[in-house]
Every structure is written in structure tokens, then in C-alpha cells.
Design a protein around this motif. Structure first.
Motif, PDB file in Angstrom:
ATOM      1  N   LEU A 222      -6.441   2.011 -22.116  1.00 40.46           N
ATOM      2  CA  LEU A 222      -5.906   1.520 -23.392  1.00 40.46           C
ATOM      3  C   LEU A 222      -6.718   0.349 -23.912  1.00 40.46           C
ATOM      4  CD1 LEU A 222      -2.140   1.758 -22.463  1.00 40.46           C
ATOM      5  CD2 LEU A 222      -3.168   2.874 -24.461  1.00 40.46           C
ATOM      6  N   SER A 223      -7.058  -0.576 -23.042  1.00 39.15           N
ATOM      7  CA  SER A 223      -7.856  -1.739 -23.456  1.00 39.15           C
ATOM      8  C   SER A 223      -9.239  -1.324 -23.932  1.00 39.15           C
ATOM      9  CB  SER A 223      -7.989  -2.726 -22.293  1.00 39.15           C
ATOM     10  OG  SER A 223      -6.732  -3.253 -21.923  1.00 39.15           O
ATOM     11  N   ASP A 224      -9.769  -0.246 -23.365  1.00 41.97           N
ATOM     12  CA  ASP A 224     -11.121   0.198 -23.709  1.00 41.97           C
ATOM     13  C   ASP A 224     -11.171   1.031 -24.979  1.00 41.97           C
ATOM     14  OD1 ASP A 224     -12.101  -1.075 -21.483  1.00 41.97           O
ATOM     15  OD2 ASP A 224     -12.256   0.744 -20.249  1.00 41.97           O
ATOM     16  N   GLY A 225     -10.027   1.371 -25.552  1.00 41.62           N
ATOM     17  CA  GLY A 225     -10.024   2.113 -26.811  1.00 41.62           C
ATOM     18  C   GLY A 225      -9.597   3.558 -26.706  1.00 41.62           C
ATOM     19  N   VAL A 226      -9.174   4.020 -25.519  1.00 46.22           N
ATOM     20  CA  VAL A 226      -8.650   5.382 -25.400  1.00 46.22           C
ATOM     21  C   VAL A 226      -7.322   5.453 -26.141  1.00 46.22           C
ATOM     22  CG1 VAL A 226      -7.803   7.141 -23.799  1.00 46.22           C
ATOM     23  CG2 VAL A 226      -9.814   5.773 -23.196  1.00 46.22           C
ATOM     24  N   ARG A 227      -7.154   6.485 -26.978  1.00 44.83           N
ATOM     25  CA  ARG A 227      -5.931   6.624 -27.762  1.00 44.83           C
ATOM     26  C   ARG A 227      -5.292   8.009 -27.626  1.00 44.83           C
ATOM     27  NH1 ARG A 227      -6.371   2.144 -27.202  1.00 44.83           N
ATOM     28  NH2 ARG A 227      -6.501   0.436 -28.721  1.00 44.83           N
ATOM     29  N   GLY A 228      -5.878   8.855 -26.783  1.00 43.04           N
ATOM     30  CA  GLY A 228      -5.274  10.138 -26.457  1.00 43.04           C
ATOM     31  C   GLY A 228      -5.267  10.286 -24.944  1.00 43.04           C
ATOM     32  N   PHE A 229      -4.147  10.747 -24.380  1.00 45.14           N
ATOM     33  CA  PHE A 229      -3.996  10.812 -22.927  1.00 45.14           C
ATOM     34  C   PHE A 229      -3.490  12.200 -22.536  1.00 45.14           C
ATOM     35  CE2 PHE A 229      -3.790   6.448 -24.186  1.00 45.14           C
ATOM     36  CZ  PHE A 229      -4.477   5.758 -23.188  1.00 45.14           C
ATOM     37  N   MET A 230      -4.305  12.922 -21.768  1.00 43.36           N
ATOM     38  CA  MET A 230      -3.907  14.222 -21.263  1.00 43.36           C
ATOM     39  C   MET A 230      -3.320  14.032 -19.863  1.00 43.36           C
ATOM     40  SD  MET A 230      -6.949  16.734 -22.591  1.00 43.36           S
ATOM     41  CE  MET A 230      -6.995  17.230 -24.317  1.00 43.36           C
ATOM     42  N   LEU A 231      -2.045  14.419 -19.701  1.00 41.33           N
ATOM     43  CA  LEU A 231      -1.302  14.188 -18.470  1.00 41.33           C
ATOM     44  C   LEU A 231      -0.686  15.496 -17.986  1.00 41.33           C
ATOM     45  CD1 LEU A 231       0.659  10.983 -19.619  1.00 41.33           C
ATOM     46  CD2 LEU A 231      -1.565  11.051 -18.458  1.00 41.33           C
ATOM     47  N   ASP A 232      -0.780  15.781 -16.689  1.00 45.70           N
ATOM     48  CA  ASP A 232      -0.200  16.991 -16.100  1.00 45.70           C
ATOM     49  C   ASP A 232       1.078  16.615 -15.353  1.00 45.70           C
ATOM     50  OD1 ASP A 232      -2.633  17.888 -16.958  1.00 45.70           O
ATOM     51  OD2 ASP A 232      -3.323  18.606 -15.007  1.00 45.70           O
ATOM     52  N   ASP A 233       2.222  17.111 -15.802  1.00 47.66           N
ATOM     53  CA  ASP A 233       3.486  16.737 -15.163  1.00 47.66           C
ATOM     54  C   ASP A 233       4.098  17.897 -14.395  1.00 47.66           C
ATOM     55  OD1 ASP A 233       4.010  17.665 -18.009  1.00 47.66           O
ATOM     56  OD2 ASP A 233       6.063  17.617 -17.251  1.00 47.66           O
ATOM     57  N   TYR A 234       4.533  17.580 -13.170  1.00 48.47           N
ATOM     58  CA  TYR A 234       5.222  18.513 -12.285  1.00 48.47           C
ATOM     59  C   TYR A 234       6.548  17.885 -11.864  1.00 48.47           C
ATOM     60  CZ  TYR A 234       0.735  20.975 -11.745  1.00 48.47           C
ATOM     61  OH  TYR A 234      -0.432  21.666 -11.964  1.00 48.47           O
ATOM     62  N   THR A 235       7.410  18.706 -11.274  1.00 46.24           N
ATOM     63  CA  THR A 235       8.702  18.207 -10.814  1.00 46.24           C
ATOM     64  C   THR A 235       8.682  17.981  -9.307  1.00 46.24           C
ATOM     65  OG1 THR A 235       9.863  19.389 -12.570  1.00 46.24           O
ATOM     66  CG2 THR A 235      11.172  18.651 -10.694  1.00 46.24           C
ATOM     67  N   VAL A 236       9.002  16.788  -8.903  1.00 49.48           N
ATOM     68  CA  VAL A 236       9.181  16.439  -7.489  1.00 49.48           C
ATOM     69  C   VAL A 236      10.480  15.651  -7.373  1.00 49.48           C
ATOM     70  CG1 VAL A 236       8.291  15.151  -5.515  1.00 49.48           C
ATOM     71  CG2 VAL A 236       6.712  16.433  -6.969  1.00 49.48           C
ATOM     72  N   SER A 237      11.405  16.158  -6.559  1.00 49.84           N
ATOM     73  CA  SER A 237      12.700  15.498  -6.338  1.00 49.84           C
ATOM     74  C   SER A 237      13.418  15.193  -7.654  1.00 49.84           C
ATOM     75  CB  SER A 237      12.501  14.201  -5.531  1.00 49.84           C
ATOM     76  OG  SER A 237      11.902  14.482  -4.273  1.00 49.84           O
ATOM     77  N   GLY A 238      13.356  16.164  -8.582  1.00 52.91           N
ATOM     78  CA  GLY A 238      14.071  16.033  -9.835  1.00 52.91           C
ATOM     79  C   GLY A 238      13.447  15.096 -10.849  1.00 52.91           C
ATOM     80  N   GLN A 239      12.203  14.652 -10.582  1.00 55.88           N
ATOM     81  CA  GLN A 239      11.526  13.705 -11.468  1.00 55.88           C
ATOM     82  C   GLN A 239      10.178  14.270 -11.889  1.00 55.88           C
ATOM     83  OE1 GLN A 239      10.173  10.135  -9.479  1.00 55.88           O
ATOM     84  NE2 GLN A 239      10.463   8.880 -11.305  1.00 55.88           N
ATOM     85  N   ALA A 240       9.774  14.020 -13.133  1.00 56.62           N
ATOM     86  CA  ALA A 240       8.451  14.429 -13.601  1.00 56.62           C
ATOM     87  C   ALA A 240       7.407  13.451 -13.069  1.00 56.62           C
ATOM     88  CB  ALA A 240       8.409  14.468 -15.123  1.00 56.62           C
ATOM     89  N   VAL A 241       6.434  13.989 -12.325  1.00 56.72           N
ATOM     90  CA  VAL A 241       5.363  13.166 -11.757  1.00 56.72           C
ATOM     91  C   VAL A 241       4.020  13.773 -12.132  1.00 56.72           C
ATOM     92  CG1 VAL A 241       6.801  12.376  -9.842  1.00 56.72           C
ATOM     93  CG2 VAL A 241       5.367  14.417  -9.560  1.00 56.72           C
ATOM     94  N   LEU A 242       2.964  12.985 -11.949  1.00 56.86           N
ATOM     95  CA  LEU A 242       1.636  13.381 -12.417  1.00 56.86           C
ATOM     96  C   LEU A 242       0.761  13.816 -11.243  1.00 56.86           C
ATOM     97  CD1 LEU A 242       1.166  10.443 -14.946  1.00 56.86           C
ATOM     98  CD2 LEU A 242       1.879  12.804 -15.440  1.00 56.86           C
TER      99      LEU A 242
END
Length: 466
Positions: A222-242
Motif C-alpha cells: 500500500l505504501s509503495d502505490g499498489v492499489r489492486g490486490f488479488m487474494l485467494d480465500d479458502y475456508t479453514v475452521s469456518g473462517q476465510a483464510v489466504l
């Protein structure tokens, strides 16, 4: 004008036929006829073009004497044509093959010596900046095929017989002032697999863990100027994790909510900034909703285009979004149909947009981590939603992927240095729109840097209606 061929790192320059007079601006403004979207095209272009199918987005290319529909590939695949006015119509001469023109043999499209029988065509302007290419004095049209997307042939009228004469190099105008530029006119630096950075926490098991896509954590991005973030989310123990590829064997993956909270906190501290999150989404809608509900302040900054009539009115200005504090757009790559089929709540009910309803995106891979690269630019979602999808009122945002299967630093550095060339010479004509998101691995590498390329793209917009 020279575009650089990109087979691997060989970079052989290919000299194209000159276009019309260049204006001396950094934005590379060309003197081209203005054609207005939504109306009949005003004239047959007198510059080099791609013959691009309206329905599929594929380009007509010389394929060893047969004309076939190929994925757009810039100057690497005999896809560029120069229109030449002749008695009785026009010829389409291949721009990088001597004395080679688009011709016909029976119902087949072929290439032949220019001037040979069957190389003169009637080119007629139509609606939405399209044209028909027909046999003079007949009702036979150059057309694609509903049964074979690679076919270019002679047939009847219809949408498959409509073609864009897409400029090889687009005319541009200066970016509108800060108070007038709209979201779809701006380009954002985007980090592919932003979470897979080796700094914020574990993201994959061995051996995938050896290939982080980024070198810095989310806060530094974010500090470096990135303004788009591609994130892969899966479910572990009922929570979305990356996690990358799978969470099997991954100890303590970063929760999705942790990274979204970092982004929200940044936006709260930096009014006027705008961020987009792209979810490669493997969680159910209930799990995703629960995870996002734990992010403090998310609703304050979340932008909801579905509630503001964007699909009919177009995108708002960046100044309007800033004034209202609407700073975060979240997309999921899942489809509404898949959620409905699973009996899940649709994601847009809690502010996550279905990406395929709002964007177009090119196929993600340029090849393996080493060796030759594939610079072609075509839809990740197939010919049913080509990159050229557009309308007068609403312009889908264009996500341009520019990375390999595996992240090798030396390869990423070379590829990123060619990002501007690919964006302008390959992907802009393929989509008939400027990229809004440039998604790369190792955004900190390359000369020019990806952030520098974003800066260049943000100096201009495409001239309308070409």
C-alpha cells in the motif's frame, strides 16, 4: 512506429508500416478519423488495423495461406492489415507479409497475391463502430462460425459477420482533469497473489512456498502505490483464510479479514485513495460474509456500484468517490449462477460484486517461470465474454494479467520491463480499451517499473469510437 516482438526475451524489433502523422505528445496522439461509439462508423480507416470479430473478439490472421480466427497477439501472428482503396472496393493487405492480401476461395477465406481474383472487398460501416466485409455485388459476407471459433469463412449476415477495424495503435487524448476523470479511465497497479509475499505469514506448503509472488507485505505494498490486490480465500475452521492453491499443510495462514483490515485502515488514514480487491474465491458466501463482517469500518468505505445504477449510467468520477469516502471495491471470481445453484446467499447482498458482471479479464498465464513467453491477450472467460464487451453507457473495467505460472525473479524483472509495450501494443487493441488494472508479480522489479508504466497510462485516455 516499432513494436517489439516478445517471444521469450529475444525482443526482435518489427517495423510496421507508418501510421498517420504523429503528434509530438508524450501520450502518443495520432491523427486518425474520429468514429463515435453507438453510431455508424464514419469512414473506412486508412491506417493499419486488426480485423477483429464483434462476437468473439478474435482476430483474423494469415495461417499459412488460410485465414483463421486467432487469439489477439499483436505483431507476432500476421494479424495486422492495411486497407487499400482500389477500383470496386478495398483490399486488406497483410502488414508484415509482402504482396499478401485477404482473399477467398469458394466459401473459404484465404490469403492470395494482392490483385489476384477474389481480393477486392466491399467494406460497409455499421452500428457501434463495426463494419461488414462482403463480396462486391453479393450478399456473401466474411464471417466467423458458430460451431468453430477458429473459422473465418464466407456466409450470411449477422453478428458473426460484424467486424471491428481495430487500430494497431490507438489515438489518444490527455487524461481529463482530476475532478472529471472517471473510474474506468484510470489505471491501478495491482499485485497478483498479494498475500503470497513471505512477509505477512505462511501462504502455501512446500514447494509452492518457494515461489512467493511478491516480496513485501500488504502494508508495504500500500505504501509503495499498489492499489489492486488479488487474494485467494479458502475456508479453514469456518473462517476465510489466504492460501495459494490449497491450505493443506499450511500452518497459520493469514485470515482474509486481517488483510482487508490493513487495507481499510490505510484508506481511513488516506482519504481520496481508492483500492480494489479481487478474490479468487473458494469460500461459501456465508463464510465470506462472516469474515468480512469482522472488519472494522469496512461498510464506511465500501463502494457499491450495484446500488448506484453504474450498469446504466456508467462509472462515477474519482472525485465523487473521494468526496463520499467510497474507497474500496471488492470483486469475487465466483458467479451468481454458481452461488444460486449451491443455495447460497448471493455475494452482492453484502457488497461483494461478481467480477464477470463488471469487468473483463485476459487469460492469466504467459507461460512457465522460464523460457519463451506468450504475449497474446484474450479473455480468461472465453469467447462468450470477450475482452471487447462494451456498451455506450457502461464500460467494463479491464483487468490485464501479466505474469507466469511460477514466479522467478529474473523472469519477472524482464517481463515487467516490457509491461508498457504489451499493454499498449497487445492488450489495448485486443480489448479496445485501456487496462484499468495491471496485475504483476514482483511489482518492485522491472525497468521501467510497473508503477512507472501505470503512471504513463494515466496520462491519457483513448480517443472515442475507433
Amino acid at each position: 512506429m516499432t513494436l517489439t516482438s516478445h517471444a521469450g526475451v529475444k525482443g526482435t524489433p518489427v517495423r510496421l508500416r507508418p501510421l498517420r502523422a504523429l503528434c509530438g505528445t508524450a501520450a502518443l496522439t495520432l491523427t486518425l478519423p474520429v468514429l463515435f461509439t453507438g453510431q455508424a462508423a464514419a469512414a473506412v480507416p486508412a491506417y493499419s488495423v486488426y480485423l477483429q470479430n464483434y462476437t468473439t473478439g478474435l482476430n483474423a490472421a494469415d495461417s499459412g495461406g488460410t485465414v483463421a480466427a486467432h487469439n489477439p497477439k499483436g505483431n507476432e501472428d500476421h494479424q495486422q492489415w492495411t486497407l487499400v482503396a482500389v477500383e470496386g472496393g478495398h483490399r486488406l493487405q497483410n502488414a508484415d507479409e509482402s504482396d499478401t492480401c485477404l482473399g477467398r476461395s469458394g466459401s473459404s477465406a484465404v490469403t492470395a497475391a494482392c490483385g489476384a481474383e477474389g481480393t477486392t472487398w466491399t467494406i460497409t460501416p455499421g452500428a457501434d463502430s463495426t463494419y461488414t466485409v462482403s463480396v462486391p455485388g453479393t450478399s456473401q459476407y466474411l464471417t466467423g462460425s458458430s460451431s468453430d471459433t477458429s473459422a473465418v469463412q464466407l456466409g450470411s449476415a449477422g453478428d458473426l459477420a460484424r467486424w471491428y477495424l481495430t487500430p494497431v495503435t490507438y489515438a489518444t487524448t490527455a487524461m481529463p482533469s482530476a475532478d472529471r476523470r472517471t473510474l474506468d479511465q484510470v489505471t491501478f497497479l495491482t499485485a497478483h497473489n498479494a498475500f503470497a509475499n513471505g512477509a505477512d505469514g505462511n501462504f502455501a506448503s512446500f514447494p509452492v512456498s518457494l515461489f512467493p509472488n511478491q516480496n513485501h507485505g500488504i502494508s508495504q505494498q500500500l505504501s509503495d502505490g499498489v492499489r489492486g490486490f488479488m487474494l485467494d480465500d479458502y475456508t479453514v475452521s469456518g473462517q476465510a483464510v489466504l492460501c495459494h492453491n490449497s491450505c493443506d499443510g499450511v500452518s497459520n495462514p493469514v485470515p482474509l479479514a486481517t488483510d482487508v483490515q490493513r487495507i481499510v485502515d490505510f484508506l481511513k488514514a488516506n482519504p481520496g485513495q481508492f483500492v480494489t480487491v479481487f478474490l479468487e474465491d473458494y469460500a461459501s458466501s456465508d463464510v465470506l460474509r462472516s469474515s468480512l463482517a469482522s472488519v472494522s469500518g469496512l461498510s464506511d468505505v465500501l463502494y457499491r456500484p450495484d446500488q448506484e445504477g453504474v450498469a446504466t449510467k456508467g462509472w462515477p468520477t474519482m472525485a465523487d468517490l473521494a468526496a463520499r469516502g467510497k474507497q474500496l471495491l471488492i470483486f469475487s471470481d465466483r458467479t451468481r449462477a454458481s452461488d444460486t445453484a449451491n443455495g447460497w446467499t448471493t455475494r452482492d447482498t453484502f457488497g461483494v460484486m461478481y467480477q464477470r458482471e463488471w469487468t473483463v479479464e485476459n487469460y492469466w498465464s504467459m507461460g512457465g517461470g522460464l523460457g519463451d513467453s506468450d504475449w497474446s491477450c484474450y479473455s480468461r472467460w472465453g469467447t462468450g465474454r470477450p475482452l471487447t464487451v462494451d456498451s455506450t453507457a457502461f464500460h467494463p473495467l479491464f483487468v490485464m494479467n501479466h505474469f507466469r505460472d511460477y514466479t522467478i525473479s529474473s523472469t519477472a524483472e524482464t517481463d515487467n520491463g516490457k509491461l508498457l509495450n504489451r499493454a499498449q501494443g497487445f492488450c489495448t487493441p485486443a480489448a479496445r480499451k485501456k487496462p484499468n488494472y495491471l496485475a504483476v508479480d514482483r511489482y518492485d522489479l522491472g525497468s521501467p517499473t510497473p508503477l512507472g508504466t501505470v503512471g504513463t497510462l494515466n496520462t491519457y485516455v483513448l480517443a472515442s469510437g475507433q
